[in-house]
Design a protein around this motif. Structure first.
Motif, PDB file in Angstrom:
ATOM      1  N   LEU A 414       0.826  -1.212   0.000  1.00 40.39           N
ATOM      2  CA  LEU A 414       0.000   0.000   0.000  1.00 40.39           C
ATOM      3  C   LEU A 414       0.859   1.260   0.000  1.00 40.39           C
ATOM      4  N   ARG A 415       1.961   1.230   0.726  1.00 39.11           N
ATOM      5  CA  ARG A 415       2.858   2.401   0.742  1.00 39.11           C
ATOM      6  C   ARG A 415       3.419   2.678  -0.639  1.00 39.11           C
ATOM      7  N   ARG A 416       3.866   1.649  -1.333  1.00 41.91           N
ATOM      8  CA  ARG A 416       4.464   1.839  -2.662  1.00 41.91           C
ATOM      9  C   ARG A 416       3.424   2.240  -3.701  1.00 41.91           C
ATOM     10  N   LEU A 417       2.257   1.611  -3.607  1.00 38.12           N
ATOM     11  CA  LEU A 417       1.214   1.922  -4.584  1.00 38.12           C
ATOM     12  C   LEU A 417       0.638   3.316  -4.370  1.00 38.12           C
ATOM     13  N   TYR A 418       0.623   3.800  -3.135  1.00 37.74           N
ATOM     14  CA  TYR A 418       0.139   5.156  -2.860  1.00 37.74           C
ATOM     15  C   TYR A 418       0.965   6.189  -3.623  1.00 37.74           C
ATOM     16  N   ASP A 435       4.739   2.682 -11.475  1.00 37.49           N
ATOM     17  CA  ASP A 435       5.992   3.360 -11.812  1.00 37.49           C
ATOM     18  C   ASP A 435       5.684   4.829 -12.105  1.00 37.49           C
ATOM     19  N   LYS A 436       6.513   5.715 -11.572  1.00 39.40           N
ATOM     20  CA  LYS A 436       6.448   7.149 -11.861  1.00 39.40           C
ATOM     21  C   LYS A 436       5.060   7.754 -11.633  1.00 39.40           C
ATOM     22  N   GLY A 437       4.389   7.319 -10.565  1.00 39.93           N
ATOM     23  CA  GLY A 437       3.114   7.932 -10.209  1.00 39.93           C
ATOM     24  C   GLY A 437       1.902   7.357 -10.915  1.00 39.93           C
ATOM     25  N   PHE A 438       2.081   6.287 -11.689  1.00 38.80           N
ATOM     26  CA  PHE A 438       0.952   5.654 -12.380  1.00 38.80           C
ATOM     27  C   PHE A 438       0.928   4.164 -12.049  1.00 38.80           C
ATOM     28  N   ILE A 439      -0.270   3.563 -12.071  1.00 47.47           N
ATOM     29  CA  ILE A 439      -0.419   2.125 -11.819  1.00 47.47           C
ATOM     30  C   ILE A 439      -1.178   1.497 -12.977  1.00 47.47           C
ATOM     31  N   LYS A 440      -0.574   0.469 -13.562  1.00 50.09           N
ATOM     32  CA  LYS A 440      -1.278  -0.346 -14.549  1.00 50.09           C
ATOM     33  C   LYS A 440      -1.901  -1.523 -13.796  1.00 50.09           C
ATOM     34  N   ILE A 441      -3.199  -1.702 -13.994  1.00 51.19           N
ATOM     35  CA  ILE A 441      -3.907  -2.795 -13.330  1.00 51.19           C
ATOM     36  C   ILE A 441      -4.300  -3.833 -14.379  1.00 51.19           C
ATOM     37  N   TYR A 442      -3.739  -5.020 -14.234  1.00 52.11           N
ATOM     38  CA  TYR A 442      -4.058  -6.126 -15.142  1.00 52.11           C
ATOM     39  C   TYR A 442      -5.004  -7.076 -14.423  1.00 52.11           C
ATOM     40  N   GLU A 443      -6.016  -7.543 -15.146  1.00 54.31           N
ATOM     41  CA  GLU A 443      -6.976  -8.496 -14.595  1.00 54.31           C
ATOM     42  C   GLU A 443      -7.097  -9.671 -15.542  1.00 54.31           C
ATOM     43  N   ASN A 444      -6.806 -10.879 -15.014  1.00 52.55           N
ATOM     44  CA  ASN A 444      -6.798 -12.094 -15.837  1.00 52.55           C
ATOM     45  C   ASN A 444      -5.890 -11.944 -17.056  1.00 52.55           C
ATOM     46  N   GLY A 445      -4.762 -11.277 -16.851  1.00 49.80           N
ATOM     47  CA  GLY A 445      -3.778 -11.140 -17.922  1.00 49.80           C
ATOM     48  C   GLY A 445      -4.020  -9.993 -18.879  1.00 49.80           C
ATOM     49  N   GLU A 446      -5.173  -9.330 -18.785  1.00 53.59           N
ATOM     50  CA  GLU A 446      -5.514  -8.224 -19.691  1.00 53.59           C
ATOM     51  C   GLU A 446      -5.412  -6.895 -18.937  1.00 53.59           C
ATOM     52  N   LEU A 447      -4.922  -5.853 -19.636  1.00 59.78           N
ATOM     53  CA  LEU A 447      -4.839  -4.531 -19.026  1.00 59.78           C
ATOM     54  C   LEU A 447      -6.241  -3.995 -18.784  1.00 59.78           C
ATOM     55  N   LYS A 448      -6.591  -3.815 -17.520  1.00 56.90           N
ATOM     56  CA  LYS A 448      -7.928  -3.343 -17.153  1.00 56.90           C
ATOM     57  C   LYS A 448      -8.002  -1.823 -17.235  1.00 56.90           C
ATOM     58  N   GLU A 449      -7.028  -1.138 -16.598  1.00 63.97           N
ATOM     59  CA  GLU A 449      -7.003   0.325 -16.611  1.00 63.97           C
ATOM     60  C   GLU A 449      -5.660   0.831 -16.115  1.00 63.97           C
ATOM     61  N   ILE A 450      -5.417   2.103 -16.385  1.00 63.08           N
ATOM     62  CA  ILE A 450      -4.240   2.788 -15.866  1.00 63.08           C
ATOM     63  C   ILE A 450      -4.736   3.937 -15.005  1.00 63.08           C
ATOM     64  N   ILE A 451      -4.277   3.980 -13.756  1.00 62.62           N
ATOM     65  CA  ILE A 451      -4.716   5.048 -12.857  1.00 62.62           C
ATOM     66  C   ILE A 451      -3.523   5.892 -12.428  1.00 62.62           C
ATOM     67  N   ARG A 452      -3.797   7.146 -12.162  1.00 62.94           N
ATOM     68  CA  ARG A 452      -2.763   8.044 -11.644  1.00 62.94           C
ATOM     69  C   ARG A 452      -2.913   8.121 -10.130  1.00 62.94           C
ATOM     70  N   THR A 456       5.634  10.099  -6.730  1.00 65.16           N
ATOM     71  CA  THR A 456       6.729   9.576  -5.912  1.00 65.16           C
ATOM     72  C   THR A 456       7.175  10.532  -4.803  1.00 65.16           C
ATOM     73  N   LYS A 457       6.778  11.794  -4.866  1.00 63.84           N
ATOM     74  CA  LYS A 457       7.126  12.725  -3.783  1.00 63.84           C
ATOM     75  C   LYS A 457       6.156  12.624  -2.607  1.00 63.84           C
ATOM     76  N   ALA A 458       5.007  12.015  -2.830  1.00 67.35           N
ATOM     77  CA  ALA A 458       3.996  11.886  -1.780  1.00 67.35           C
ATOM     78  C   ALA A 458       4.366  10.749  -0.835  1.00 67.35           C
ATOM     79  N   THR A 459       4.091  10.930   0.440  1.00 69.51           N
ATOM     80  CA  THR A 459       4.403   9.903   1.435  1.00 69.51           C
ATOM     81  C   THR A 459       3.173   9.562   2.269  1.00 69.51           C
ATOM     82  N   LEU A 460       3.305   8.479   3.016  1.00 68.78           N
ATOM     83  CA  LEU A 460       2.181   7.927   3.775  1.00 68.78           C
ATOM     84  C   LEU A 460       2.684   7.511   5.154  1.00 68.78           C
ATOM     85  N   SER A 461       1.859   7.711   6.169  1.00 68.20           N
ATOM     86  CA  SER A 461       2.177   7.241   7.521  1.00 68.20           C
ATOM     87  C   SER A 461       1.151   6.206   7.949  1.00 68.20           C
ATOM     88  N   ALA A 462       1.592   5.292   8.841  1.00 70.68           N
ATOM     89  CA  ALA A 462       0.699   4.217   9.290  1.00 70.68           C
ATOM     90  C   ALA A 462       0.767   4.059  10.795  1.00 70.68           C
TER      91      ALA A 462
END
Length: 606
Positions: A414-418, A435-452, A456-462
């Protein structure tokens, strides 16, 4: 104040021919946030202390009761009339205050017993809730049933059909969450649970009539089923249809703990209900014990019932500064390098090139979109695939409960994906490739969507609280919240852990995210047979080592490496390097590793 906005707008109109929202947006954002800060500094309003019995859930507000409490306190006639109305019998030697208190507590018990009967499976007989907690408990059910009714009236509406199909307002118990890795193993190894359904069927068929069968069904719903187990476990322990009855909820996993039935029998005895209800419960217990016996034979060394779970708060760091544009790039960095070369000598550009890029509605939409996609597309899937349950996820603010299995891996994912760091993880039928602030989401081997996501400058606390499943949930959540505050106070971009042992003692550590990875590696090594006993020996002299960390490092390597393989020795050296790089004091370092050891042992490590 409204006139401040008016004065600002007049100044903008005096300078700009045709002003629009973009000309004032950054200033309006700054003024709005300043106003919000001012409200926070005023503090919370003082609340009057509520009298009488407190809510059994929150412990803050008075429990609801069908009595007029003002009259109860001030009018003796009201007390006498109410006692007569409900045909209560109290001792004759009670004074006015005694009769009032006796009436209150007798009526409180009867009222909530009636509520438990009206909402089986939602309210337990020993509970008494305040108005706020009762609304929270029943509102999802009421909303769901309202939507379901609308779906019936609008059968052609895909909107209502989709809500009814996907909406689940139940939450599993903390015990069900803690024990879920064991239950998953039993399903994976095809342990047969059918004996519980067969026992329930026999009980229902032995019911004297419809009323008797309904009584048994209500008893089972109130004590032995829950509306929802952890989402990742799709199989059911009991059938949905048994005899002529329908069970919306599944068998509550907490009943597989050895202490559950004896504790329940004590509750029945305290309430004077040790007859028929105990007999019903004993029949269920016999079935459960038989299944556990078979599970031991099938699972062998894998048979282990974990009793601890984790409550996790996540919160994005400096989100207010992101919204104010304090982390925005310089104007010079926004434009293409070729354009910058062309205007470098322009006097006006020289004045503005080092200023931050102005805050605009488009930037806020981008931040909102990134947080929304993280909350909806990333958090639920990552948490639920690791047997967790999301309580809420509102952008940068998340709360979830999960078993200790894969805790560190889930946190790191979750930290890395954030931030959208370079990272790939496969969970179920999905692959997340960031990578570089974007996430490619593959479902059953097919590209489902790309989300922003936030970048990488944003951080998260837990804040992570690890607690026994029988500990009060409100206490566990408050400790997780406190851990989050400690992570923020320690400089943000960190994870704070608190382990609350069932004995009441506590162990805590606040570490940078890269050390959470080291905790996971250490946990894995313990699961593979490495013994961390030397840590407890070192911890006995930790106050001395705090002053001389170099001596601690030498002793750590000396005692930890005895009789170990080359790989373990390299791991120990790597841990010491991580301690130095992150500036962790020996005490914090050992606490973090002992927490990893605790997690490994709770997962079943010998």
């Amino acid at each position: 104040r409204c006139w401040e906005f008016g004065r600002l707008w007049n100044q903008i109109k005096a300078r700009v021919k045709k002003p629009n929202i973009g000309d004032t947006y950054a200033l309006l954002v700054e003024m709005a946030q300043t106003g919000l800060k001012a409200l926070k500094y005023r503090g919370k309003p003082a609340f009057a202390e509520e009298k009488w019995q407190k809510c059994s859930l929150c412990g803050e507000r008075s429990a609801l009761i069908d009595l007029d409490l003002d009259k109860l306190e001030s009018d003796p006639n009201y007390v006498n009339e109410t006692i007569k109305k409900f045909e209560y019998k109290f001792k004759d030697d009670l004074d006015e205050k005694g009769r009032r208190n006796a009436l209150y507590y007798k009526r409180l018990k009867d009222f909530w017993k009636k509520m438990a009967g009206a909402f089986p499976g939602h309210i337990k007989e020993n509970e008494h809730l305040c108005a706020v907690c009762l609304v929270k408990r029943l509102a999802p059910k009421v909303i769901y049933e309202s939507v379901k009714e609308n779906a019936k009236n609008n059968q052609k509406s895909p909107f209502f059909e989709s809500i009814v199909k996907e909406f689940d307002y139940h939450y599993p118990s903390t015990g069900s969450i803690a024990i879920s890795p064991f239950i998953k193993k039993t399903f994976d190894e095809r342990v047969d649970f059918s004996l519980i359904s067969e026992t329930i069927k026999d009980m229902l068929e032995r019911g004297s009539d419809d009323n008797g069968r309904r009584k048994i069904k209500n008893f089972l719903d109130a004590h032995f089923t829950e509306g929802r187990t952890v989402p990742a476990i799709k199989d059911r322990i009991i059938d949905k249809h048994i005899a002529v009855e329908r069970f919306e909820g599944d068998f509550e996993l907490e009943w597989f703990y050895d202490e559950s039935f004896p504790r329940f029998y004590n509750e029945l005895e305290d309430k004077g209900e040790n007859g028929q209800k105990r007999q019903w419960a004993e029949r269920i217990e016999q079935a459960v014990q038989e299944i556990k016996k078979k599970a031991k034979e099938i699972l062998g060394e894998k048979y282990h019932l974990p009793k601890y779970y984790a409550a996790v708060y996540l919160d994005g760091d400096h989100l207010g500064k992101w919204l104010r544009g304090e982390f925005a790039p310089k104007i010079e960095d926004v434009f293409h390098p070729d354009f910058v070369k062309q205007v470098m000598n322009n006097e006006h550009f020289k004045k503005i090139k080092n200023l931050k890029r102005p805050v605009t509605p488009a930037i806020h939409r981008a931040i909102s979109s990134a947080l929304r996609d993280f909350a909806l597309e990333v958090v639920p899937y990552v948490v639920e695939e690791n047997l967790g349950v999301v309580v809420y996820s509102g952008g940068d603010d998340t709360l979830f409960l999960m078993p200790l299995e894969n805790l560190f891996k889930t946190l790191m994912a979750l930290r890395r994906l954030y931030s959208g760091e370079q990272f790939v993880i496969k969970l179920g039928n999905r692959i997340f490739e960031s990578d570089k602030g974007f996430i490619k989401i593959y479902e059953n081997g097919e590209l489902k969507e790309i989300i922003r996501v936030m970048g990488t400058k944003a951080t998260l606390s837990a804040g992570v609280a690890i607690a026994h499943y029988l500990d009060p949930l409100d206490v566990t959540l408050s400790r997780a919240k406190k851990a989050l505050e400690e992570a923020k106070e320690a400089g943000r971009n960190k994870a704070a852990f608190k382990v609350i042992l069932h004995s009441g003692s506590e162990r805590k550590a606040v570490v940078p995210w890269n050390f959470v990875e080291k905790m996971e590696v250490f946990r894995t090594e313990i699961s593979n047979g490495f013994s961390p006993r030397f840590l407890r020996m070192l911890y006995g002299d930790i106050d001395v080592y705090q002053e001389i960390p170099e001596a601690f490092d030498a002793e750590f390597l000396k005692f930890g490496s005895r009789g170990q393989s080359k790989d373990v020795k390299l791991l120990l050296c790597d841990l010491i390097d991580a301690r130095k790089d992150n500036g962790l004091p020996p005490g914090e370092f050992v606490d973090a590793l002992l927490i990893a050891d605790f997690v490994a042992r709770e997962e079943g490590a010998k």
